[in-house]
Design an enzyme around this catalytic site. Structure first.
Site, short mmCIF file in Angstrom:
data_model
loop_
_atom_site.label_atom_id
_atom_site.label_comp_id
_atom_site.label_asym_id
_atom_site.label_seq_id
_atom_site.Cartn_x
_atom_site.Cartn_y
_atom_site.Cartn_z
N ASN A 11 41.54 36.50 36.46
CA ASN A 11 41.30 37.92 36.73
C ASN A 11 42.63 38.64 36.48
OD1 ASN A 11 40.77 40.43 37.79
ND2 ASN A 11 40.60 39.75 39.92
N GLY A 175 47.28 37.50 46.27
CA GLY A 175 48.56 38.05 45.82
C GLY A 175 49.67 37.93 46.84
N GLY A 235 44.24 35.23 39.97
CA GLY A 235 44.82 36.50 39.60
C GLY A 235 46.18 36.31 38.94
#
Ligand code: PGA
Length: 261
Positions: A11, A175, A235
């Protein structure tokens, strides 16, 4: 033994221009072209999708988007339709990511409509769910996540349900560098599978459930050993083609998980 093909999806979030996406695709495909034992997906910003189509269409790397409108077409300024995604060779779409729920106010009802729309045109939805730190500390994580899954999926037929992917992404792990322990990931993925079983019976055994939140080349192997973790939504660690390819190669050994496929 699980009868599910693993999926690793990147992503990119709001990163990469058209030329960066094209360069990435060439380097990445060269690295992963011999990977056969899992499905690889790159979910790019809308503007980069056409560049991925040029480089990756009909390759082993599948193309995905990060959001989509629930309507077919019409006066919806700023929205992108499912048909438009098919047009740029998308076969997957992330729906209900926590960043969309938290920052852009997406509701379970809207997400349910988007999932239905994706399925109606033949896109594979990657439905995201996950709790924040407060809910986890209050012991309400399982209830929240199971609720998100059942509210997004309760109107679907068993046939449609068998075409979805679910991604469990605890918000506190996204994150932040803090990964859920493999055991926490397994517990929640098993709880999600229990909810899916209520909705669709034994066909729930076929649905891939991914973990997401600070997945890296160093921790993917541990996570993949868990019986209900069927892959990852990645991510930050998907932004560099060589290190994402390394992460994918570290996801094995997968053969044991895939007996019977
Ligand atoms: P991360 O993001 O791997 O950077 O934690 C995961 C995600 O939000 O899908």
């Amino acid at each position: 033994m699980a009868n599910r093909r693993p999926v690793i999806a990147g992503n990119w979030k709001m990163f990469k221009t058209i030329s960066e996406a094209g360069d990435y695709a060439v380097k990445f495909l060269d690295e992963v072209k011999d990977v056969t034992d899992l499905d690889i997906v790159l979910c790019a910003p809308f503007t980069a999708l056409h560049a991925l189509k040029n480089e990756l269409e009909e390759s082993i790397v599948h193309i995905g988007a990060q959001n989509m409108a629930w309507a077919d077409q019409g006066a919806y300024t700023g929205e992108i339709s499912a048909q438009m995604l098919l047009d740029v060779a998308c076969t997957y779409v992330i729906l209900g990511h926590s960043e969309r729920r938290e920052m852009f106010g997406e509701t379970d009802q809207e997400i349910a409509k988007k999932v239905q729309q994706a399925l109606a045109v033949g896109l594979t939805p990657i439905l995201c769910c996950g709790e924040n730190l407060h809910l986890r500390e209050e012991g309400q994580a399982v209830e929240r996540v199971q609720g998100q899954v059942s509210r997004a999926l309760s109107d679907l037929s068993i046939e449609d349900l068998s075409r979805i992917i679910v991604a469990y992404e605890p918000i506190w792990a996204i994150g932040t560098g803090k990964t859920a322990s493999s055991q926490d990931a397994q517990e929640m993925c098993a709880a999600i599978r229990a909810t899916l079983t209520e909705l669709m019976g034994r066909t729930a055994e076929k649905v891939p459930i991914l973990y997401g939140g600070s997945v890296k080349a160093e921790n993917i192997g541990e996570l993949m050993k868990e019986p209900d973790v069927d892959g990852a939504l990645v991510g930050g660690a998907s932004l560099d083609p060589l290190s994402f390819a390394k992460l994918i190669k570290n996801a094995g050994p997968l053969v044991a998980r895939m007996e019977g496929i």
